[in-house]
Design a protein around this motif. Structure first.
Motif, PDB file in Angstrom:
ATOM      1  N   THR A  44       0.832  -1.204   0.000  1.00  0.00           N
ATOM      2  CA  THR A  44       0.000   0.000   0.000  1.00  0.00           C
ATOM      3  C   THR A  44       0.869   1.257   0.000  1.00  0.00           C
ATOM      4  N   ASN A  45       1.950   1.251   0.785  1.00  0.00           N
ATOM      5  CA  ASN A  45       2.863   2.400   0.805  1.00  0.00           C
ATOM      6  C   ASN A  45       3.516   2.603  -0.555  1.00  0.00           C
ATOM      7  N   ILE A  46       3.920   1.517  -1.202  1.00  0.00           N
ATOM      8  CA  ILE A  46       4.546   1.622  -2.523  1.00  0.00           C
ATOM      9  C   ILE A  46       3.556   2.165  -3.544  1.00  0.00           C
ATOM     10  N   ILE A  47       2.330   1.680  -3.493  1.00  0.00           N
ATOM     11  CA  ILE A  47       1.303   2.145  -4.430  1.00  0.00           C
ATOM     12  C   ILE A  47       0.997   3.619  -4.206  1.00  0.00           C
ATOM     13  N   THR A  99       8.189  10.141   9.082  1.00  0.00           N
ATOM     14  CA  THR A  99       8.888   8.862   9.063  1.00  0.00           C
ATOM     15  C   THR A  99       9.796   8.784   7.841  1.00  0.00           C
ATOM     16  N   TYR A 100      10.418   7.631   7.657  1.00  0.00           N
ATOM     17  CA  TYR A 100      11.266   7.429   6.489  1.00  0.00           C
ATOM     18  C   TYR A 100      10.445   7.549   5.204  1.00  0.00           C
ATOM     19  N   PHE A 103      10.442  11.043   3.758  1.00  0.00           N
ATOM     20  CA  PHE A 103      11.632  11.406   2.987  1.00  0.00           C
ATOM     21  C   PHE A 103      11.644  10.731   1.616  1.00  0.00           C
ATOM     22  N   ILE A 104      11.100   9.517   1.550  1.00  0.00           N
ATOM     23  CA  ILE A 104      10.966   8.853   0.253  1.00  0.00           C
ATOM     24  C   ILE A 104       9.992   9.629  -0.615  1.00  0.00           C
ATOM     25  N   ARG A 105       8.886  10.077  -0.014  1.00  0.00           N
ATOM     26  CA  ARG A 105       7.899  10.876  -0.748  1.00  0.00           C
ATOM     27  C   ARG A 105       8.522  12.180  -1.237  1.00  0.00           C
ATOM     28  N   LEU A 106       9.366  12.802  -0.413  1.00  0.00           N
ATOM     29  CA  LEU A 106      10.053  14.031  -0.822  1.00  0.00           C
ATOM     30  C   LEU A 106      10.941  13.776  -2.029  1.00  0.00           C
ATOM     31  N   ALA A 107      11.732  12.721  -1.966  1.00  0.00           N
ATOM     32  CA  ALA A 107      12.639  12.417  -3.077  1.00  0.00           C
ATOM     33  C   ALA A 107      11.866  12.109  -4.354  1.00  0.00           C
ATOM     34  N   VAL A 108      10.816  11.317  -4.236  1.00  0.00           N
ATOM     35  CA  VAL A 108      10.038  10.928  -5.420  1.00  0.00           C
ATOM     36  C   VAL A 108       9.372  12.140  -6.056  1.00  0.00           C
ATOM     37  N   THR A 109       8.749  12.984  -5.258  1.00  0.00           N
ATOM     38  CA  THR A 109       8.034  14.126  -5.835  1.00  0.00           C
ATOM     39  C   THR A 109       8.993  15.141  -6.457  1.00  0.00           C
ATOM     40  N   VAL A 110      10.107  15.413  -5.808  1.00  0.00           N
ATOM     41  CA  VAL A 110      11.048  16.401  -6.347  1.00  0.00           C
ATOM     42  C   VAL A 110      11.725  15.877  -7.612  1.00  0.00           C
ATOM     43  N   VAL A 111      12.168  14.619  -7.580  1.00  0.00           N
ATOM     44  CA  VAL A 111      12.862  14.058  -8.748  1.00  0.00           C
ATOM     45  C   VAL A 111      11.903  13.914  -9.930  1.00  0.00           C
TER      46      VAL A 111
END
Length: 130
Positions: A44-47, A99-100, A103-111
């Motif tokens: 669910t988190n990955i989706i 949470t971690y 930061f993954i969401r930050l990296a994905v959205t910016v990149v």
């Protein structure tokens, strides 16, 4: 040189496009879950991050096509604005902390916003908003 008024307008349209696409994709995922049963929380988190990334990619494309230049900068700003909006809403509506996954969401959205900005600038047809 960036036209600040046009860039702000383009980022606003990009963020709205990104959120709309993300909502549509999440509705599709929700329909899939309702018909097939629950999914593991890791999946669910990955989706969730994937749908947000796809929406941000398209939002970056839209915002950079409006500005016609500086696609990387416009896309990154759009991605960061989407991240801030999603994070602020999530923190206000939930008792969760950062949470971690944040930061993954930050990296994905910016990149992906930056990649969308590059793709949008390199398209031949331009969107004109006055």
């Amino acid at each position: 040189m960036l036209n600040k008024k046009l860039t702000a307008k383009a980022v606003l349209f990009g963020v709205l496009t990104s959120l709309l696409i993300s909502i549509i994709l999440m509705c599709g995922v929700s329909m899939f879950i309702l018909t097939n049963g629950l999914l593991p929380s890791e999946l669910t988190n990955i989706i969730t991050v994937s749908t947000l990334g796809a929406g941000t990619l398209l939002g970056g494309i839209v915002s950079s096509r409006i500005t016609k230049s500086a696609g990387l900068i416009t896309g990154v700003i759009t991605g960061f604005a989407v991240f801030l909006l999603i994070t602020i809403i999530g923190l206000c509506k939930s008792s969760d902390t950062i949470t971690y996954l944040t930061f993954i969401r930050l990296a994905v959205t910016v990149v992906l916003g930056g990649i969308g900005g590059i793709i949008g600038v390199n398209k031949k047809e331009k969107i004109h908003i006055k």
